[in-house]
Design a protein around this motif. Structure first.
Motif, PDB file in Angstrom:
ATOM      1  N   ALA A  22      -5.071   2.857  -3.812  1.00  0.00           N
ATOM      2  CA  ALA A  22      -6.219   3.547  -3.043  1.00  0.00           C
ATOM      3  C   ALA A  22      -5.973   3.252  -1.513  1.00  0.00           C
ATOM      4  O   ALA A  22      -6.007   4.316  -0.740  1.00  0.00           O
ATOM      5  N   ILE A  23      -5.752   2.029  -1.148  1.00  0.00           N
ATOM      6  CA  ILE A  23      -5.458   1.853   0.205  1.00  0.00           C
ATOM      7  C   ILE A  23      -4.284   2.682   0.728  1.00  0.00           C
ATOM      8  O   ILE A  23      -4.202   2.999   1.908  1.00  0.00           O
ATOM      9  N   ALA A  24      -3.144   2.513   0.032  1.00  0.00           N
ATOM     10  CA  ALA A  24      -2.003   3.144   0.444  1.00  0.00           C
ATOM     11  C   ALA A  24      -2.215   4.689   0.357  1.00  0.00           C
ATOM     12  O   ALA A  24      -1.774   5.443   1.530  1.00  0.00           O
ATOM     13  N   ALA A  25      -3.039   5.322  -0.467  1.00  0.00           N
ATOM     14  CA  ALA A  25      -3.391   6.663  -0.250  1.00  0.00           C
ATOM     15  C   ALA A  25      -4.255   6.935   0.921  1.00  0.00           C
ATOM     16  O   ALA A  25      -3.987   8.129   1.554  1.00  0.00           O
ATOM     17  N   LEU A  26      -5.069   6.227   1.149  1.00  0.00           N
ATOM     18  CA  LEU A  26      -5.929   6.279   2.562  1.00  0.00           C
ATOM     19  C   LEU A  26      -5.116   6.323   3.872  1.00  0.00           C
ATOM     20  O   LEU A  26      -5.259   7.123   4.694  1.00  0.00           O
ATOM     21  N   SER A  27      -4.156   5.497   3.599  1.00  0.00           N
ATOM     22  CA  SER A  27      -3.410   5.130   4.929  1.00  0.00           C
ATOM     23  C   SER A  27      -2.371   6.414   5.017  1.00  0.00           C
ATOM     24  O   SER A  27      -2.167   6.687   6.305  1.00  0.00           O
ATOM     25  N   GLN A  28      -2.032   6.956   4.039  1.00  0.00           N
ATOM     26  CA  GLN A  28      -0.883   8.241   4.415  1.00  0.00           C
ATOM     27  C   GLN A  28      -1.698   9.224   4.534  1.00  0.00           C
ATOM     28  O   GLN A  28      -1.419  10.217   5.100  1.00  0.00           O
ATOM     29  N   SER A  29      -3.076   9.390   4.301  1.00  0.00           N
ATOM     30  CA  SER A  29      -3.812  10.654   4.527  1.00  0.00           C
ATOM     31  C   SER A  29      -4.390  10.644   6.033  1.00  0.00           C
ATOM     32  O   SER A  29      -4.823  11.794   6.357  1.00  0.00           O
ATOM     33  N   LEU A  30      -4.562   9.565   6.668  1.00  0.00           N
ATOM     34  CA  LEU A  30      -5.038   9.350   8.051  1.00  0.00           C
ATOM     35  C   LEU A  30      -3.889   9.822   8.917  1.00  0.00           C
ATOM     36  O   LEU A  30      -2.639   9.404   8.742  1.00  0.00           O
ATOM     37  N   PRO A  31      -4.165  10.128  10.131  1.00  0.00           N
ATOM     38  CA  PRO A  31      -3.337  10.544  11.124  1.00  0.00           C
ATOM     39  C   PRO A  31      -2.878   9.394  11.706  1.00  0.00           C
ATOM     40  O   PRO A  31      -3.772   8.618  12.276  1.00  0.00           O
ATOM     41  N   ALA A  32      -1.393   9.049  12.015  1.00  0.00           N
ATOM     42  CA  ALA A  32      -0.945   7.752  12.441  1.00  0.00           C
ATOM     43  C   ALA A  32      -1.617   6.668  11.631  1.00  0.00           C
ATOM     44  O   ALA A  32      -1.933   5.538  12.276  1.00  0.00           O
ATOM     45  N   GLY A  33      -1.781   6.427  10.212  1.00  0.00           N
ATOM     46  CA  GLY A  33      -2.315   5.589   9.446  1.00  0.00           C
ATOM     47  C   GLY A  33      -1.436   4.247   9.431  1.00  0.00           C
ATOM     48  O   GLY A  33      -0.314   4.222   9.271  1.00  0.00           O
ATOM     49  N   PRO A  34      -2.143   2.993   9.546  1.00  0.00           N
ATOM     50  CA  PRO A  34      -1.416   1.813   9.544  1.00  0.00           C
ATOM     51  C   PRO A  34      -0.842   1.579   8.036  1.00  0.00           C
ATOM     52  O   PRO A  34      -1.261   2.345   7.195  1.00  0.00           O
ATOM     53  N   SER A  35      -0.188   0.608   7.893  1.00  0.00           N
ATOM     54  CA  SER A  35       0.256   0.221   6.630  1.00  0.00           C
ATOM     55  C   SER A  35      -0.784  -0.344   5.939  1.00  0.00           C
ATOM     56  O   SER A  35      -1.838  -0.906   6.116  1.00  0.00           O
ATOM     57  N   PRO A  36      -0.860  -0.419   4.642  1.00  0.00           N
ATOM     58  CA  PRO A  36      -1.720  -0.977   3.738  1.00  0.00           C
ATOM     59  C   PRO A  36      -1.814  -2.635   3.912  1.00  0.00           C
ATOM     60  O   PRO A  36      -2.896  -3.025   3.884  1.00  0.00           O
ATOM     61  N   GLU A  37      -0.812  -3.255   4.521  1.00  0.00           N
ATOM     62  CA  GLU A  37      -0.916  -4.460   4.911  1.00  0.00           C
ATOM     63  C   GLU A  37      -1.769  -4.906   6.081  1.00  0.00           C
ATOM     64  O   GLU A  37      -2.263  -6.080   6.175  1.00  0.00           O
ATOM     65  N   VAL A  38      -2.128  -3.976   6.760  1.00  0.00           N
ATOM     66  CA  VAL A  38      -3.253  -3.972   8.052  1.00  0.00           C
ATOM     67  C   VAL A  38      -4.511  -4.159   7.403  1.00  0.00           C
ATOM     68  O   VAL A  38      -5.300  -5.044   7.703  1.00  0.00           O
ATOM     69  N   PHE A  39      -4.772  -3.204   6.347  1.00  0.00           N
ATOM     70  CA  PHE A  39      -5.938  -3.266   5.722  1.00  0.00           C
ATOM     71  C   PHE A  39      -6.109  -4.694   5.196  1.00  0.00           C
ATOM     72  O   PHE A  39      -7.229  -5.180   5.096  1.00  0.00           O
ATOM     73  N   ARG A  40      -5.196  -5.478   4.299  1.00  0.00           N
ATOM     74  CA  ARG A  40      -5.360  -6.469   3.834  1.00  0.00           C
ATOM     75  C   ARG A  40      -5.622  -7.493   4.730  1.00  0.00           C
ATOM     76  O   ARG A  40      -6.523  -8.504   4.539  1.00  0.00           O
ATOM     77  N   ARG A  41      -4.838  -7.467   5.808  1.00  0.00           N
ATOM     78  CA  ARG A  41      -5.164  -8.590   6.619  1.00  0.00           C
ATOM     79  C   ARG A  41      -6.483  -8.435   7.530  1.00  0.00           C
ATOM     80  O   ARG A  41      -7.079  -9.545   8.138  1.00  0.00           O
ATOM     81  N   ALA A  42      -7.083  -7.385   7.766  1.00  0.00           N
ATOM     82  CA  ALA A  42      -8.061  -6.907   8.336  1.00  0.00           C
ATOM     83  C   ALA A  42      -9.359  -7.519   7.615  1.00  0.00           C
ATOM     84  O   ALA A  42     -10.406  -7.928   8.055  1.00  0.00           O
ATOM     85  N   LYS A  43      -9.363  -7.617   6.348  1.00  0.00           N
ATOM     86  CA  LYS A  43     -10.434  -8.290   5.335  1.00  0.00           C
ATOM     87  C   LYS A  43     -10.601  -9.731   5.811  1.00  0.00           C
ATOM     88  O   LYS A  43     -11.869 -10.323   5.875  1.00  0.00           O
ATOM     89  N   PHE A  44      -9.468 -10.407   6.158  1.00  0.00           N
ATOM     90  CA  PHE A  44      -9.693 -11.775   6.536  1.00  0.00           C
ATOM     91  C   PHE A  44      -9.627 -12.110   8.213  1.00  0.00           C
ATOM     92  O   PHE A  44      -9.379 -13.159   8.826  1.00  0.00           O
ATOM     93  N   ASP A  45     -10.020 -10.776   8.799  1.00  0.00           N
ATOM     94  CA  ASP A  45      -9.933 -10.864  10.342  1.00  0.00           C
ATOM     95  C   ASP A  45      -8.780 -11.395  11.067  1.00  0.00           C
ATOM     96  O   ASP A  45      -9.042 -12.237  11.863  1.00  0.00           O
ATOM     97  N   ARG A  46      -7.719 -11.082  10.585  1.00  0.00           N
ATOM     98  CA  ARG A  46      -6.524 -11.532  11.393  1.00  0.00           C
ATOM     99  C   ARG A  46      -6.388 -10.775  12.386  1.00  0.00           C
ATOM    100  O   ARG A  46      -6.272  -9.514  12.633  1.00  0.00           O
ATOM    101  N   PRO A  47      -5.927 -11.608  13.667  1.00  0.00           N
ATOM    102  CA  PRO A  47      -5.861 -10.884  14.816  1.00  0.00           C
ATOM    103  C   PRO A  47      -4.687  -9.927  15.041  1.00  0.00           C
ATOM    104  O   PRO A  47      -4.752  -8.978  16.002  1.00  0.00           O
ATOM    105  N   GLU A  48      -3.650 -10.039  14.208  1.00  0.00           N
ATOM    106  CA  GLU A  48      -2.439  -9.414  14.362  1.00  0.00           C
ATOM    107  C   GLU A  48      -2.922  -7.802  13.887  1.00  0.00           C
ATOM    108  O   GLU A  48      -1.874  -6.947  13.875  1.00  0.00           O
ATOM    109  N   ALA A  49      -4.080  -7.534  13.203  1.00  0.00           N
ATOM    110  CA  ALA A  49      -4.234  -6.047  12.672  1.00  0.00           C
ATOM    111  C   ALA A  49      -5.190  -5.374  13.400  1.00  0.00           C
ATOM    112  O   ALA A  49      -5.412  -4.328  13.120  1.00  0.00           O
TER     113      ALA A  49
END
Length: 423
Positions: A22-49
């Protein structure tokens, strides 16, 4: 119990496997969508995302023509623009407003803002419609909505300079004429291409090539670029279909992301209220000042009432008294009647229904049977009839304004009224 435990384990395994999809499909459907790893890191509030999500929100919220200007904006300007755009759309989460504008923190809050946009409306459909590949020569047909003018009874907030209004009207007319001239030139060039390529299209209902198709045939490199653009669009459409199939898993995961956020502290509770301590010997002075202030307010009210009455009696014949309010009500009623007549004539028109949205521009030979599209002659006739009705309403309103100006000029003989030229 054993069979139930196995069913729960199997459901958990399916959900865990569907979440990356689901995250990969959302990332591919968005314009200039980030990689699914960015979504996973954002859950833990990582600054690199954070930087990738700031760019994604800027692309999602920006109009189509302003996306190319994102390269010239710095992180601070991009963050301020995203905050302002989200606030204007009703996103009032205080944690987002407190994020630093250097774009280095707040990946979890940005993920929540993106999910809010997804849940708020058809975001993916709008983005796909904006960035779709246009093979045909499209023309917007009657995409104007009803005029939301404030009405004759609404006054401006501050003083209005008549010269600035005239300057703005002249500027608007100049730009309107430039736009109309550009549209005429564009239509003439399209007509030349359509006449030259008539009979070259494989679809007999179209008959001719569009500008994009002509460029693809003229230069093989343009054809390869068009093919690559179509392949990217197909990939985004397939990703959007996959996203709709497993969207529920994403929202269940977002519940866990929202649960990981720290509880919001109300603004009133975060800043304790502390009242200044008033010494006892100053309490009598404050009471004396309060009594003096109350006396001054009563004196001001007594002095203002006769002046207000004298002013109303003085301007009673200048459009502000009972006669002026009666004339304003008469003008409002006349305008409402004209608008109702226009609406009835539009609804009772036996012509074609209101065309909405862009339509492909197709040139047909004389005598060709009419298809399911819109005929240019019918649309032109409908526009001319509406133009005649609006012109009649405009002339009537101009006559009423001249009568009002004549009445005001008679009420103030010491002033010289000079109407604008050509009116």
């Amino acid at each position: 119990m054993g069979r139930r435990r196995r069913r729960l384990a199997g459901a958990a395994g399916v959900g865990a496997g569907a979440l990356p999809e689901a995250i990969a499909a959302l990332s591919q459907s968005l314009p200039a969508g980030p990689s699914p790893e960015v979504f996973r890191r954002a859950k833990f509030d990582r600054p690199e995302a954070a930087s990738a999500l700031w760019r994604l929100l800027f692309h999602v919220l920006s109009p189509l023509g302003a996306v190319g200007a994102s390269a010239s904006l710095g992180p601070e300007a991009r963050a301020r623009w995203v905050k302002s755009a989200l606030s204007s759309q009703g996103y009032q989460r205080p944690a987002l407003a407190r994020l630093p504008e250097d774009g280095s923190q707040g990946s979890r809050e940005l993920l929540l803002a993106l999910s809010w946009l997804l849940a708020r409306g058809p975001l993916l459909e709008r983005l796909l419609a904006q960035t779709r590949v246009r093979l045909g020569d499209e023309v917007p047909a009657l995409e104007c909505e009803s005029l939301a003018w404030p009405g004759p009874g609404v006054e401006a907030e501050g003083p209005v300079d008549v010269r600035r209004v005239q300057w703005l009207l002249g500027k608007l007319r100049l730009r309107w004429r430039g736009l109309a001239s550009g549209q005429r030139e564009h239509s003439a060039l399209l007509s030349k291409i359509h006449r030259y390529t008539y009979g070259c299209h494989g679809n007999h209902s179209l008959g001719h090539l569009s500008v994009t198709e002509t460029e693809a045939l003229r230069d093989p490199e343009n054809g390869r670029q068009l093919l690559q653009a179509l392949e990217r669009e197909n990939a985004r459409l397939e990703a959007a279909v996959r996203w709709r199939a497993c969207e529920l898993v994403y929202w269940q995961w977002m519940d866990t992301v929202l649960g990981a956020c720290p509880p919001e502290v109300p603004a009133a509770a975060s800043q304790p209220t502390s009242l200044p301590r008033i010494p006892e010997h100053r309490a009598g002075e404050l009471e004396l000042v309060a009594r003096e202030l109350q006396g001054l307010q009563e004196a001001l009210r007594e002095a203002a009432e006769p002046r207000r009455a004298a002013w109303e009696a003085r301007v009673g014949g200048q459009g502000q008294g009972p006669r002026g309010s009666f004339s304003r009500r008469a003008v409002q009623e006349a305008v409402q009647q004209q608008l109702a007549a226009l609406q009835r004539s539009w609804e009772q028109d036996p012509g074609p229904a209101r065309p909405l949205g862009p339509h492909r521009l197709v040139r047909s030979r004389d005598g060709t049977a009419a298809g399911q599209g819109l005929q240019a002659a019918e649309v032109i006739g409908m526009l001319r009839s509406q133009e005649a009705c609006l012109e009649a309403v405009l002339h009537q309103l101009q006559g009423q304004c001249r009568q009002e100006l004549a009445r005001l000029a008679g009420a103030l003989p010491a002033l010289v009224w000079i109407p604008p030229p050509g009116r």
